[in-house]
Motif scaffolding. Structure first.
Motif, PDB file in Angstrom:
ATOM      1  N   THR A   7       0.838  -1.184   0.000  1.00 52.23           N
ATOM      2  CA  THR A   7       0.000   0.000   0.000  1.00 52.23           C
ATOM      3  C   THR A   7       0.877   1.238   0.000  1.00 52.23           C
ATOM      4  OG1 THR A   7      -1.865   1.103   1.063  1.00 52.23           O
ATOM      5  CG2 THR A   7      -0.245   0.060   2.514  1.00 52.23           C
ATOM      6  N   ASP A   8       0.342   2.274  -0.588  1.00 52.01           N
ATOM      7  CA  ASP A   8       1.040   3.549  -0.663  1.00 52.01           C
ATOM      8  C   ASP A   8      -0.047   4.589  -0.908  1.00 52.01           C
ATOM      9  OD1 ASP A   8       2.337   5.855  -2.020  1.00 52.01           O
ATOM     10  OD2 ASP A   8       4.135   4.603  -1.910  1.00 52.01           O
ATOM     11  N   PRO A   9       0.006   5.718  -0.245  1.00 52.60           N
ATOM     12  CA  PRO A   9      -1.049   6.719  -0.432  1.00 52.60           C
ATOM     13  C   PRO A   9      -1.139   7.268  -1.859  1.00 52.60           C
ATOM     14  CG  PRO A   9       0.701   7.564   0.992  1.00 52.60           C
ATOM     15  CD  PRO A   9       0.994   6.117   0.748  1.00 52.60           C
ATOM     16  N   ARG A  10      -0.114   7.026  -2.674  1.00 49.58           N
ATOM     17  CA  ARG A  10      -0.147   7.495  -4.069  1.00 49.58           C
ATOM     18  C   ARG A  10      -0.795   6.484  -5.001  1.00 49.58           C
ATOM     19  NH1 ARG A  10       5.928   8.959  -2.957  1.00 49.58           N
ATOM     20  NH2 ARG A  10       5.633   6.880  -2.165  1.00 49.58           N
ATOM     21  N   TRP A  11      -1.210   5.346  -4.453  1.00 54.05           N
ATOM     22  CA  TRP A  11      -1.788   4.284  -5.271  1.00 54.05           C
ATOM     23  C   TRP A  11      -3.306   4.288  -5.149  1.00 54.05           C
ATOM     24  CZ3 TRP A  11       1.396  -0.668  -3.720  1.00 54.05           C
ATOM     25  CH2 TRP A  11       2.768  -0.438  -3.957  1.00 54.05           C
ATOM     26  N   ARG A  12      -3.975   4.044  -6.252  1.00 54.91           N
ATOM     27  CA  ARG A  12      -5.414   3.792  -6.246  1.00 54.91           C
ATOM     28  C   ARG A  12      -5.632   2.422  -6.859  1.00 54.91           C
ATOM     29  NH1 ARG A  12      -9.937   7.152  -9.062  1.00 54.91           N
ATOM     30  NH2 ARG A  12      -9.256   8.779  -7.641  1.00 54.91           N
ATOM     31  N   VAL A  13      -6.559   1.661  -6.273  1.00 55.24           N
ATOM     32  CA  VAL A  13      -6.901   0.334  -6.768  1.00 55.24           C
ATOM     33  C   VAL A  13      -8.270   0.394  -7.435  1.00 55.24           C
ATOM     34  CG1 VAL A  13      -7.401  -2.059  -6.118  1.00 55.24           C
ATOM     35  CG2 VAL A  13      -5.536  -0.818  -4.988  1.00 55.24           C
ATOM     36  N   VAL A  14      -8.344  -0.180  -8.621  1.00 52.02           N
ATOM     37  CA  VAL A  14      -9.607  -0.355  -9.333  1.00 52.02           C
ATOM     38  C   VAL A  14      -9.768  -1.851  -9.511  1.00 52.02           C
ATOM     39  CG1 VAL A  14     -10.928   0.118 -11.423  1.00 52.02           C
ATOM     40  CG2 VAL A  14      -9.308   1.826 -10.553  1.00 52.02           C
ATOM     41  N   CYS A  15     -10.867  -2.381  -8.991  1.00 57.07           N
ATOM     42  CA  CYS A  15     -11.056  -3.828  -9.052  1.00 57.07           C
ATOM     43  C   CYS A  15     -12.532  -4.159  -9.238  1.00 57.07           C
ATOM     44  CB  CYS A  15     -10.514  -4.485  -7.786  1.00 57.07           C
ATOM     45  SG  CYS A  15     -11.311  -3.912  -6.271  1.00 57.07           S
ATOM     46  N   SER A  16     -12.778  -5.408  -9.495  1.00 56.69           N
ATOM     47  CA  SER A  16     -14.127  -5.922  -9.633  1.00 56.69           C
ATOM     48  C   SER A  16     -14.462  -6.750  -8.407  1.00 56.69           C
ATOM     49  CB  SER A  16     -14.187  -6.803 -10.887  1.00 56.69           C
ATOM     50  OG  SER A  16     -15.347  -7.582 -10.910  1.00 56.69           O
ATOM     51  N   ASP A  17     -15.743  -6.917  -8.179  1.00 54.24           N
ATOM     52  CA  ASP A  17     -16.167  -7.813  -7.102  1.00 54.24           C
ATOM     53  C   ASP A  17     -16.334  -9.246  -7.617  1.00 54.24           C
ATOM     54  OD1 ASP A  17     -18.410  -7.521  -8.685  1.00 54.24           O
ATOM     55  OD2 ASP A  17     -19.741  -6.903  -7.061  1.00 54.24           O
ATOM     56  N   ALA A  18     -15.921  -9.486  -8.867  1.00 52.99           N
ATOM     57  CA  ALA A  18     -16.091 -10.811  -9.474  1.00 52.99           C
ATOM     58  C   ALA A  18     -14.912 -11.133 -10.394  1.00 52.99           C
ATOM     59  CB  ALA A  18     -17.399 -10.855 -10.259  1.00 52.99           C
ATOM     60  N   ASP A  19     -13.701 -11.004  -9.876  1.00 49.87           N
ATOM     61  CA  ASP A  19     -12.501 -11.226 -10.679  1.00 49.87           C
ATOM     62  C   ASP A  19     -12.003 -12.652 -10.475  1.00 49.87           C
ATOM     63  OD1 ASP A  19     -10.000 -11.258 -11.889  1.00 49.87           O
ATOM     64  OD2 ASP A  19      -9.453  -9.269 -11.163  1.00 49.87           O
TER      65      ASP A  19
END
Length: 182
Positions: free
Chosen positions: A119-131
């Motif tokens: 984790t890093d405050p400069r990171w954003r995660v984009v994910c699915s609830d069905a991956d």
């Protein structure tokens, strides 16, 4: 201030023209942005050290603000690079490969285990609830500070309908933009 974008593709991704990474990189180039989108060696049988070398080669060409947009196994590549000291100004982690997949798929074994700090405050995660490549759910094991969940988005790949992705392109200009389904 100048900026550079680095796109890191995933396992078995031959950078098809319709994929959102290809489309986004193309749109950024057309606007005059500096874009690195390396073809990772042996995408079907990847080796971490070879992929890190390709990342480093592109990294050396980047100037100004460094923005990383990684998908699938490319996110794992970024995690490993960050653990070795690579620091970007902004990172978009899209559909990260989960720990179970990394442990159980022998063709990506060199990318495992994951580093401790993910984790890093400069990171954003984009994910699915069905991956299917992240059965744990990325928000459960990454515990990101900033994330966007796409309901039913699968692996957020071309086969899931993710070609041109307007909100992702908008994020490239404005990092507060929320990433939403196509």
């Amino acid at each position: 201030m100048s900026r550079s974008f680095l796109f890191l593709h995933g396992w078995r991704n031959l950078r098809p023209e319709g994929h959102w990474q290809y489309q986004t990189a193309k749109a950024l180039r057309q606007r005059g942005e500096k874009v690195e989108y390396p073809a990772m060696p042996l995408p079907d049988t990847p080796q971490l050290e070879e992929w890190l070398s390709a990342l480093d080669s592109s990294w050396q060409k980047m100037t100004g603000e460094r923005i990383v947009i990684a998908h699938s196994l490319g996110t794992t590549l970024w995690f490993q690079a960050a653990a070795r000291g690579f620091v970007a100004d902004r990172v978009l982690i899209v559909a990260p490969a989960g720990p179970t997949f990394l442990r159980e798929e022998p063709l990506v074994a060199s990318f495992s285990p994951l580093p401790d700090r993910l984790t890093d405050p400069r990171w954003r995660v984009v994910c699915s609830d069905a991956d299917p490549f992240c059965i744990e759910g990325a928000t459960n094991w990454l515990k990101p500070e900033d994330f966007d969940v796409i309901p039913g988005g699968g692996h957020l790949a071309l086969t899931d309908g993710y070609g041109n992705w307007p909100s992702l392109l908008q994020w490239c200009d404005e990092p507060s933009t929320r990433i939403v389904a196509r």
